[in-house]
Write an enzyme that holds these catalytic residues in place. Structure first.
Site, PDB file in Angstrom:
ATOM      1  N   HIS A 131      69.620  13.775 144.953  1.00 53.53           N
ATOM      2  CA  HIS A 131      69.392  14.894 145.666  1.00 53.53           C
ATOM      3  C   HIS A 131      70.379  14.901 147.315  1.00 53.53           C
ATOM      4  O   HIS A 131      69.984  15.303 147.722  1.00 53.53           O
ATOM      5  CB  HIS A 131      67.750  14.496 145.532  1.00 53.53           C
ATOM      6  CG  HIS A 131      66.475  14.734 144.562  1.00 53.53           C
ATOM      7  ND1 HIS A 131      65.410  14.097 144.399  1.00 53.53           N
ATOM      8  CD2 HIS A 131      67.368  15.220 143.693  1.00 53.53           C
ATOM      9  CE1 HIS A 131      64.818  14.786 143.296  1.00 53.53           C
ATOM     10  NE2 HIS A 131      65.927  15.729 142.691  1.00 53.53           N
ATOM     11  N   PHE A 368      65.002  10.028 138.430  1.00 52.73           N
ATOM     12  CA  PHE A 368      65.946   9.422 139.439  1.00 52.73           C
ATOM     13  C   PHE A 368      66.015   9.925 140.621  1.00 52.73           C
ATOM     14  O   PHE A 368      67.350  10.239 140.861  1.00 52.73           O
ATOM     15  CB  PHE A 368      67.353   8.358 138.062  1.00 52.73           C
ATOM     16  CG  PHE A 368      66.304   8.133 137.203  1.00 52.73           C
ATOM     17  CD1 PHE A 368      65.949   7.083 136.920  1.00 52.73           C
ATOM     18  CD2 PHE A 368      66.651   8.892 135.862  1.00 52.73           C
ATOM     19  CE1 PHE A 368      65.632   6.158 135.861  1.00 52.73           C
ATOM     20  CE2 PHE A 368      66.134   8.490 134.428  1.00 52.73           C
ATOM     21  CZ  PHE A 368      65.399   7.608 135.024  1.00 52.73           C
ATOM     22  N   CYS A 369      65.656  11.154 141.053  1.00 56.38           N
ATOM     23  CA  CYS A 369      65.883  11.783 142.360  1.00 56.38           C
ATOM     24  C   CYS A 369      67.434  12.372 141.899  1.00 56.38           C
ATOM     25  O   CYS A 369      67.822  12.868 143.094  1.00 56.38           O
ATOM     26  CB  CYS A 369      66.472  10.677 143.821  1.00 56.38           C
ATOM     27  SG  CYS A 369      65.230   9.871 144.213  1.00 56.38           S
ATOM     28  N   ALA A 370      67.269  13.087 141.048  1.00 59.74           N
ATOM     29  CA  ALA A 370      67.906  13.558 140.750  1.00 59.74           C
ATOM     30  C   ALA A 370      67.352  14.678 139.163  1.00 59.74           C
ATOM     31  O   ALA A 370      68.076  15.087 138.048  1.00 59.74           O
ATOM     32  CB  ALA A 370      69.059  12.946 139.376  1.00 59.74           C
TER      33      ALA A 370
END
Length: 457
Positions: A131, A368-370
């Protein structure tokens, strides 16, 4: 089995110790040595970094602000840290400058702001991104996203096609390596294609820099961002290395003391870079720690690469023996020692909790911030993505999709990979550990709806 994979030379050459690598954690009424398999999130501090900080602390003072001996010494160490970081990534001090934001996220926000993009500008990025390499660009410009194939990768041709679309993009923002799968794209080829077209190349190096040498001049990278806390310097400092010309004009991201030559109520005369983008009292301790970590990494790159390549093979071999385990992303090509997976019939939150509470193994689970990348790796349909967002909007965190991620670096022991494999086989075959972890039906963290991933092609 896995120890032999390292070979005698790599296995016999010691690396620096990490602070806390002998910590014991409670497991089933006793204690066990903590097995840290979450290096992609944050690494423990190395003993060398801690020594550098301890040596500096008696001299710690505000930089660029005082005539006293401590202030002059701190200022010198701070500027030396800039030079160390520039050398570490092969940047030319005559043309480039290093800033010390808190982390990669802040670094990418700074450069996205400083480029003075408009809503009519296009930034090419990819579906693999964290992100941190999506949201700052989305705030200032239009995104043109290079999608991934069913294995979760893209090729150079796909990037070239996006670069050649109209309107011509101003920026290519690309990761050096995925924080979910460890896959590393062909960065030199991608960067060369962008530079041939006059497109600025910005690289999220948070995962790449701790594992691979980077030379800006040779790689074609214009701007590089990375974090100290992923390379054994967890003191809140990252690095943004970029051409000095990009900072020569315009207002800085943060404004305040130290960023100016003169101020009145009507006018501000900004300082030259890097001071213009260094408002406030900087994190001089973090800069010293980051520089020490960079020097330590640079000193034993060959040994580290050999160990990490062996750990990639060990992870592949060990995870392949776990019944019902489904790997996400490629299992061939250039990869870091990172693996993401789901386990049939066991929610990802429960797997991570069982590993922690039953075996003293620290991994990460979730998205996982993705999120866009993980939804592709899991093979979610458009309807399932909409449901994901609806559940998140309604705070139904127990329903969110996700996976388990194991991540290592050169300091990881091959024996820890063996311990992981044994634990996962027990969880897969018996439904959970046998010595104190939560049983089915007990709280086990977020994430209880795990769609089956697509089969790789």
């Amino acid at each position: 089995m896995t120890t032999a994979l390292l070979g005698e030379n790599a296995a016999s050459r010691p690396l620096g110790r990490l602070v806390g690598d002998d910590v014991e954690v409670p497991v089933g009424g006793a204690t066990r040595r903590y097995v840290d398999l979450d290096a992609a999130a944050t690494t423990s501090a190395s003993a060398a970094v801690v020594r550098a900080v301890q040596d500096f602390l008696p001299w710690y003072s505000s930089v660029h602000r005082g005539a006293g001996a401590k202030s002059r010494y701190s200022s010198a160490r701070y500027e030396e840290a800039r030079e160390t970081v520039l050398r570490f990534v092969g940047a030319d001090p005559a043309t480039h400058v290093a800033l010390f934001p808190r982390n990669t996220t802040e670094a990418l926000n700074v450069v996205a702001f400083r480029l003075a993009l408009t809503r009519g500008d296009v930034v090419v990025t990819t579906a693999v991104e964290h992100h941190a390499n999506l949201l700052p660009w989305r705030r200032h410009a239009q995104l043109r996203v290079v999608d991934v194939d069913r294995r979760g990768v893209f090729d150079v041709a796909a990037v070239v096609a996006a670069l050649d679309e109209t309107p011509r993009p101003r920026v290519l923002a690309v990761t050096g390596a995925s924080n979910i799968t460890g896959w590393a794209p062909d960065l030199p080829a991608v960067a060369a294609a962008a530079r041939e077209r006059g497109v600025l190349v910005v690289v999220d190096g948070a995962q790449l820099v701790p594992h691979r040498p980077v030379t800006l001049a040779a790689s074609g990278i214009d701007v590089l961002a990375f974090s100290g806390h992923k390379m054994h310097a967890p003191f809140g400092a990252g690095a943004l290395v970029l051409p000095r010309r990009l900072l020569a004009d315009g207002e800085p991201f943060l404004v305040g003391g130290g960023a100016v030559r003169a101020v009145s109520y009507e006018e501000v005369l900004w300082a030259d870079p890097p001071d213009r983008d260094d408002a406030g009292s900087p994190n001089v301790v973090g800069a010293v720690a980051l520089a020490a970590a960079a020097e330590e990494l640079a000193a034993d790159r060959e040994t580290r690469r050999g160990r990490e390549d062996a750990l990639v093979r060990a992870l592949d071999d060990e995870l392949a023996t776990v019944p019902g385990l489904r790997r996400l992303g490629p299992t061939s090509g250039d990869r870091l020692p990172v693996a993401a997976f789901t386990l049939d019939g066991v929610p990802h939150g429960r797997v991570a909790t069982w590993l922690a509470d039953g075996y003293g193994i620290g991994v990460r689970n979730g998205c996982f911030c993705a999120h866009p990348y993980l939804t592709r790796l899991l093979g979610l349909s458009d309807d399932e993505v909409r449901r994901f967002h609806a559940d998140a909007r309604a705070d139904r965190y127990d329903l969110l999709p996700g996976a388990v991620r194991v991540s290592c670096d050169a300091t990881t022991s091959p024996a820890d990979i063996t311990v992981l494999g044994e634990a996962l086989r027990t969880i897969a075959t018996t439904g959970g550990p046998t010595d104190g972890a939560p049983r089915p039906g007990e709280p086990a963290g977020p994430g209880h709806r795990v769609p089956a991933p697509r089969s790789p092609v």
